[in-house]
Design an enzyme around this catalytic site. Sequence first.
Site, PDB file in Angstrom:
ATOM      1  N   TYR A  69      14.685  11.650 -32.014  1.00  0.00           N
ATOM      2  CA  TYR A  69      15.082  12.548 -33.065  1.00  0.00           C
ATOM      3  C   TYR A  69      14.487  12.211 -34.360  1.00  0.00           C
ATOM      4  CZ  TYR A  69      18.459  16.440 -33.987  1.00  0.00           C
ATOM      5  OH  TYR A  69      19.000  17.664 -34.227  1.00  0.00           O
ATOM      6  N   GLU A  71      14.247  14.345 -37.446  1.00  0.00           N
ATOM      7  CA  GLU A  71      14.269  15.303 -38.730  1.00  0.00           C
ATOM      8  C   GLU A  71      13.441  14.873 -39.953  1.00  0.00           C
ATOM      9  OE1 GLU A  71      18.169  18.089 -38.131  1.00  0.00           O
ATOM     10  OE2 GLU A  71      18.447  16.376 -39.420  1.00  0.00           O
ATOM     11  N   ASP A 215      -2.412  35.762 -39.388  1.00  0.00           N
ATOM     12  CA  ASP A 215      -1.608  35.507 -38.218  1.00  0.00           C
ATOM     13  C   ASP A 215      -2.754  35.199 -37.104  1.00  0.00           C
ATOM     14  OD1 ASP A 215      -0.120  35.160 -35.718  1.00  0.00           O
ATOM     15  OD2 ASP A 215       1.167  36.512 -36.252  1.00  0.00           O
ATOM     16  N   THR A 241      -0.676  29.572 -33.070  1.00  0.00           N
ATOM     17  CA  THR A 241       0.023  28.823 -32.050  1.00  0.00           C
ATOM     18  C   THR A 241      -1.006  27.672 -31.613  1.00  0.00           C
ATOM     19  OG1 THR A 241      -1.030  30.392 -30.395  1.00  0.00           O
ATOM     20  CG2 THR A 241       1.093  30.871 -31.227  1.00  0.00           C
ATOM     21  N   LYS A 244      -2.749  29.122 -25.965  1.00  0.00           N
ATOM     22  CA  LYS A 244      -3.598  30.326 -25.862  1.00  0.00           C
ATOM     23  C   LYS A 244      -5.119  29.563 -25.757  1.00  0.00           C
ATOM     24  CE  LYS A 244      -0.985  34.069 -28.279  1.00  0.00           C
ATOM     25  NZ  LYS A 244       0.302  33.219 -28.844  1.00  0.00           N
ATOM     26  N   ARG A 250       2.508  24.495 -25.684  1.00  0.00           N
ATOM     27  CA  ARG A 250       3.460  25.858 -26.494  1.00  0.00           C
ATOM     28  C   ARG A 250       3.798  25.545 -27.767  1.00  0.00           C
ATOM     29  NH1 ARG A 250       2.995  29.989 -23.690  1.00  0.00           N
ATOM     30  NH2 ARG A 250       4.184  31.154 -24.777  1.00  0.00           N
TER      31      ARG A 250
END
Length: 419
Positions: A69, A71, A215, A241, A244, A250
Amino acid sequence: MPVNRSAAPSADGRLPQDFGALIREDPEIAGVLLGELDRQSGTLQLTAAENFTSPAVLAALGSPLANKYAEGYPGHRHHGGCDRADAAERIAVQRATALFGADHANVQPHSGSSAVLAAYAALLRPGDTVLAMGLPYGGHLTHGSPANFSGRWFEFIGYGTDPETGLIDYAQVRALAREHRPRAIVTGSISYPRHPDHALFREICDEAGAYLIADAAHPMGLIAGGAAPSPVPYADVVCATTHKVLRGPRGGMLLCRAELAERVDRAVFPFTQGGAQMHTIAAKAVAFGEAAAPAFAAYAHRVVTHARELAAGLGAEGFGIATDGTDTHLIVADPAPLGVDGPTARDRLAAAGLVLDTCALPYGDARGIRLGTAAVTTQGLDTGDMARLAVLIAAAVRGEDGVQARVGELAASHPPYPG
């Protein structure tokens, strides 16, 4: 030969994960995963948004960082024990900024949509007017769909394409920007197969006093390989992303100018996301490193060559081809001249082992098929195979017999993970 095997597969020649342990602990899920491997190996993946990662990327995804974890950001975490997580994220950021020539990168977004949400959060306020490609012309859900947060929180105005050429109507974009004075203009789409004119969009934004948000989810891998023009010098924020054509895990990423770095980072955490997925960030770092190699540049250019060859072959088979071709990895084709609609064509192709999706066609309610060459190029198909593939696609759409066996033979000769 496949071009993304920069890391060796496991000793059994398949994937790096320990499937033996999974089979012992959860044979039901193991069967699902191995079945998916068989599906990917026995069919041809032509979905424009999909690709095959390297074994090294898969290994990072299955690494102990999945347990951590973390953050916050390197050096400023809300949890202890983050020194290795910090190192992974710093490497990913350094590689991303070097690869794309950006001042700043944020590699934490969980998806492309998460990246767009963060870009809007950094630059906009609810109710702001935004100009983006209209959904019927290939705009993404995050570009103003009423079913999406974007359409509920902002006032989107859609620009379109010229009905004769299918190309972006820049005169319309300029006129809409002058009329509506948007807070931001968004470039990019899910099915526009040509390069946007980033410099012209920047000029229009400057005239309107608007931010430019690019984008670049689909072409980011082509940009990394020098096979597409980069929006980085022109855009205020670039959303992307990491899968692709870029061939990573991903996930999403953001690039921006130095003066926007703090706003972008705070828009990702704590505004839109909690803990970063550190195993995915490590896998992104691996993918950025792979994309910086000369072999990836050759791959990216080969993807475009293959798309152009496949588009030409489909046109010769009778499909209508949007914009009469492509500059990228994706093709939009209308199967109506062959007597079927897009959903019917997609289903017939799926039954034959040719996996792709549908998309809207401008100027009507019809849907076409959207396909891409990134995954099959990773598998090692060559230019000659594109002509063969066009024939198989047309035969499947026409409902001819024996296509599935021929597709299976082609897929078997180019396994995504040899061994």
